[in-house]
Motif scaffolding. Sequence first.
Motif, PDB file in Angstrom:
ATOM      1  N   ARG A  91       4.214  -5.090  -5.927  1.00  0.00           N
ATOM      2  CA  ARG A  91       2.826  -4.450  -6.068  1.00  0.00           C
ATOM      3  C   ARG A  91       2.065  -5.011  -7.498  1.00  0.00           C
ATOM      4  O   ARG A  91       0.935  -5.131  -7.522  1.00  0.00           O
ATOM      5  CB  ARG A  91       2.989  -2.850  -6.012  1.00  0.00           C
ATOM      6  N   ARG A 114     -10.911  -6.081  -8.469  1.00  0.00           N
ATOM      7  CA  ARG A 114     -12.055  -5.412  -7.549  1.00  0.00           C
ATOM      8  C   ARG A 114     -12.137  -6.785  -6.335  1.00  0.00           C
ATOM      9  O   ARG A 114     -12.969  -6.702  -5.634  1.00  0.00           O
ATOM     10  CB  ARG A 114     -13.240  -5.249  -8.178  1.00  0.00           C
ATOM     11  N   PHE A 118     -11.063  -6.689  -3.089  1.00  0.00           N
ATOM     12  CA  PHE A 118     -10.473  -5.720  -2.190  1.00  0.00           C
ATOM     13  C   PHE A 118     -10.066  -6.418  -0.723  1.00  0.00           C
ATOM     14  O   PHE A 118      -9.541  -5.631   0.138  1.00  0.00           O
ATOM     15  CB  PHE A 118     -11.602  -4.640  -1.901  1.00  0.00           C
ATOM     16  N   SER A 178      -1.091   4.336 -10.881  1.00  0.00           N
ATOM     17  CA  SER A 178      -2.234   4.218 -10.202  1.00  0.00           C
ATOM     18  C   SER A 178      -2.518   2.894 -10.164  1.00  0.00           C
ATOM     19  O   SER A 178      -3.669   2.159 -10.654  1.00  0.00           O
ATOM     20  CB  SER A 178      -3.341   4.990 -11.076  1.00  0.00           C
ATOM     21  N   LEU A 179      -1.804   2.002  -9.816  1.00  0.00           N
ATOM     22  CA  LEU A 179      -1.802   0.525  -9.627  1.00  0.00           C
ATOM     23  C   LEU A 179      -2.243   0.005 -11.073  1.00  0.00           C
ATOM     24  O   LEU A 179      -3.251  -1.073 -10.810  1.00  0.00           O
ATOM     25  CB  LEU A 179      -2.898  -0.035  -8.653  1.00  0.00           C
ATOM     26  N   ASN A 180      -1.808   0.534 -12.132  1.00  0.00           N
ATOM     27  CA  ASN A 180      -2.222   0.155 -13.614  1.00  0.00           C
ATOM     28  C   ASN A 180      -1.013  -0.661 -14.220  1.00  0.00           C
ATOM     29  O   ASN A 180      -1.126  -0.918 -15.347  1.00  0.00           O
ATOM     30  CB  ASN A 180      -2.348   1.513 -14.332  1.00  0.00           C
ATOM     31  N   LEU A 203      -1.103  -6.212  -5.289  1.00  0.00           N
ATOM     32  CA  LEU A 203      -2.344  -5.051  -5.052  1.00  0.00           C
ATOM     33  C   LEU A 203      -2.839  -4.774  -6.388  1.00  0.00           C
ATOM     34  O   LEU A 203      -3.799  -4.795  -6.361  1.00  0.00           O
ATOM     35  CB  LEU A 203      -1.529  -3.891  -4.230  1.00  0.00           C
ATOM     36  N   LEU A 252       0.914  -1.309  -0.024  1.00  0.00           N
ATOM     37  CA  LEU A 252       0.012   0.144  -0.131  1.00  0.00           C
ATOM     38  C   LEU A 252       0.791   1.189  -0.068  1.00  0.00           C
ATOM     39  O   LEU A 252       0.573   2.238  -0.650  1.00  0.00           O
ATOM     40  CB  LEU A 252      -0.803  -0.033   1.127  1.00  0.00           C
TER      41      LEU A 252
END
Lengths: 585, 585
Positions: free
Chosen positions: A307, A318, A320, A267-269, A311, A35
């Motif tokens: 990551r 999705r 989470f 952006s976690l892309n 994540l 995170l």
Amino acid sequence: MPQPNTKTRHRAVEVAQGRAPADLLLTNVRLVNTLTAEIYPAQIVIAGELVAAVVGPNERASAREVVDGSGAYALPGLVDSHLHIESSMVLPPAFAEAVVPRGVLTVVADPHEIANVMGLPGVRLMIEAARNLPLDVYFQAPSCVPATALETAGAEIGPGEIRALLSWDEILALGEVMDFNAVLSQEGRAADVLAEAVRRGAVVEGHAPNLTGGDLAAYVTAGVNSDHTFVTPPLAAERLRSGVTLQLQLKSLAPETLREAAARARSLNLCLVTDDVMPDDLVTTGHLDHVFRTAVGMGLDPVEAVRAVTLAPARRMRLFDRGAIAPGLLAHIVLTRDLRDFRPELVFYGGRLVAREGELLTPLPDYRPPQEALRTVRVPAPGPERFRIPTPGTPANGTAAVRVMAMRSDSTYTGADTARIPVRGGYLDWSSTDLCLAAVFERHGRAGAVGYGFVRGALQRGAVAMTWAHDSHNLLVCGRTPEEMALAARWVVERGGGMAAVRGAEVLGSVRLPVAGIVSDRPVREVARELAGFRRALLTLGFEHRSPVMALGVLTLPVSPALKLTDRGLVDVNAGAIVPLFVEE
Amino acid sequence: MPQPNTKTRHRAVEVAQGRAPADLLLTNVRLVNTLTAEIYPAQIVIAGELVAAVVGPNERASAREVVDGSGAYALPGLVDSHLHIESSMVLPPAFAEAVVPRGVLTVVADPHEIANVMGLPGVRLMIEAARNLPLDVYFQAPSCVPATALETAGAEIGPGEIRALLSWDEILALGEVMDFNAVLSQEGRAADVLAEAVRRGAVVEGHAPNLTGGDLAAYVTAGVNSDHTFVTPPLAAERLRSGVTLQLQLKSLAPETLREAAARARSLNLCLVTDDVMPDDLVTTGHLDHVFRTAVGMGLDPVEAVRAVTLAPARRMRLFDRGAIAPGLLAHIVLTRDLRDFRPELVFYGGRLVAREGELLTPLPDYRPPQEALRTVRVPAPGPERFRIPTPGTPANGTAAVRVMAMRSDSTYTGADTARIPVRGGYLDWSSTDLCLAAVFERHGRAGAVGYGFVRGALQRGAVAMTWAHDSHNLLVCGRTPEEMALAARWVVERGGGMAAVRGAEVLGSVRLPVAGIVSDRPVREVARELAGFRRALLTLGFEHRSPVMALGVLTLPVSPALKLTDRGLVDVNAGAIVPLFVEE
């Protein structure tokens, strides 16, 4: 993994406050916090399936069991957001046996291979086979069954089936929308399927080879927003800027591409994915762990790499409840000594130790596929006469110009080429050239169509046959003589599916794939052994390629550039159209 | 904003490919790409409500209308993920008029103020009032109605109501779970409500003032994962590390906190939010734009700040159709000359120009609240005798020790203090001290309870009354003499709700809030003018505070540390219990 029930969560809340002892305490770890992109010493407090708290290295915490991490890194269980389990040619339990010790604890699989053969019952089979594993197997609704309108699959999945699939608990997304021509023209089944998924707000997986500029924008505007096909650095940058989640698989990994992507992965892309891993690669080099090691080896920062396998893919799908080690999330945790040479030492699935030093510690359920899954090759074995090509409208002797799929030894894409072949007595004398003939027989008991094409750069001798032929998994036969082709085809048909490589009257190598004609019901090591033998046979037949089995297996994939072959004939992939075998002169 | 229909999306796909002209082309802008954290020159191609493509500055694109951005920055419309519209004391249309020209185009509001008065019909009123605005107003299901079991609100919302609310299209999350004591002890309505939301996989908003260590872990493990209460740098770091989305509001902004947060905001886990903005502040200093400017002024990188008011809150609320300017996303776009002194020049809502240079360009619907919303103050006006406090069990003359809420001029938290008050004829002679008496009258036509307490550091003279008193919005009366208190209370009760400040026989300042006793039905400027007058009146009464109206309005909030007052009596917030007015000696 089902949602932890309210009682479990309640107990974890008590454990977090120190009002009850933890079930497990992992001491002395270096926590990789996905995170915040930090690494720091910590202890992980676990209650039931959940992380209840992360505390400092010297804090007191009471627990029923303590595991000393001895300074190892603790990272979340790996998540693979784009893969096809069928590519590993085994069923989910055997797949879990291979990947769990490698730290992969969640996969979101697109079962489009089996769906192309069996339709929704195939998807259901995979879901059933994936129950009660130490691996969370989620699925995507196969969007392109068949991949295009230019081939015959064993089933069709339309908007109605998609609506049903997306309502299933196990389904998290619409699977890769491969028919980009249909999306751009907004005509055809794939466009309708996509519109249905977009209306329902679904995650939509992409397949956008080389798409750029207005075409890429159109594809994304239509509702697709990931891509796992091969990208160069500028294609990677364009995708990230356009809101596309970049899913890098092994073939896309290059230092410059990783640099370009990492600079924009804000952006976690950015995800690392496996897409297709063959059983022998799976056994010898690994799975997502291998992609991770490779990326780090090429210079991707290890924390960013973590990551990209935890994540980022979890959020993409999705999910989470995972992707980080933090209070209230699932205790899917991997301990490793080294982030660069990543080898999981201990693997915890929902707080339970399930693998140590590469070995699975828990027994797996024994799944038996239903009988109908074992009877899917519904075509008679073609005799040698099926590989003779008449030349109507040309002189009985002379030459004819034909289209040729030009293989490249470093890519599964083909070039669209032409060649001139002698004509003898009204038939192409193709065996006298250096080309292979390829034929694709519809094998699902439907129209019984057959398509023919020529290949340059494949076998120098002998023949192969396979019912594992993306994405419709018809019977592909490719070789240098009609007799060898017929023998290879018969071997495969008689065994209900698989691959065979033939020289003269001998089967040099073979793989039995009786489930839907594409998957084995045996352990991955056995399949890997057969496949390795098949690869050696291909070498013997003179086929040298970075990825020879896949190169043959996607010769039939009409969404992979540039000229491919289906049971309906040759496909000009960029034009999205069937083109004749013979070139107009 | 409803989902763009399939036809709109189809046309956008055509426009992206250049097969149809765009509806609008924004040329010559510097695009702030929130996905990659980059700024670069671009043109934005818009079709209907959607961005169809982003192209280079020199590419040709045909369009029905072209707007020259003249080099302005283009950023996505601002998204506020945590606020209470009622704090601005106006209805959604008047709120939109104020915030849209400031670039705010999406809000996710927790209507817990009106819900505390009216229950679900209050939530429904807000939803109805928010239709057809150039602002997307989403809501959260109020989780704490009432905030605790230690007060009487106008309604109770339990797990059944929450289940219903979460199924409404307009509801995106469970609103802030304020009763952290209930969560930690896992007892009471708030715990049941939370469990219900977690079972449904809902986003859950938090309220975790000063929670740390095992308590914070427990709160997060229970399923809450954001916090918008005041944080210091270490509390900010702990929240981000624990998987909590940090929502910084104005009072939390400090250079060191922003530095600490920005260093760890690596997973879109940092949002800027407004929470509560009073109408006069809204008119004079602004809304989320003001928080943005303040954060940038304190050193937060402008691009990171843009992400914290666009992509991060959009993703937090699972609004995947916004938060960036990219193909297929809503064309909610703000143009500004300056990212540091952010002032929107042009504001586009779904591709439509709706504000220019701070002025709204589109007419707003005329919403009239239903009659039952205007009759919610159901209590008789208390006479002066209600403010006399007997001292049973103590000598008729002497002194008595009482608990005191000690106000601090820079915080809405109070200290828990004590004081000794003279007793005359069996009653506290509190007017002879420097304390104010505060009384909270249940005003929803229910039990009719009243709670008493003393306040230090509030008014030096006169009295105030208000039905805007968090969260149960009972009638709070606070002052230096019984007569002035009675007059202030009568003014408010007779007008169906509001605030009044009295000195002697004169009402020095007042705000009329007839909708649910907490909101006006007039434009924000009128309310702002009244409120400014009320603030001046408070100064005249000798109350100096950074946030005087809010300080009074949360004197009744039993989840705000440390000693507060409800209709049931004084609340020790940390203990989560009612405590007596008199101190045992």
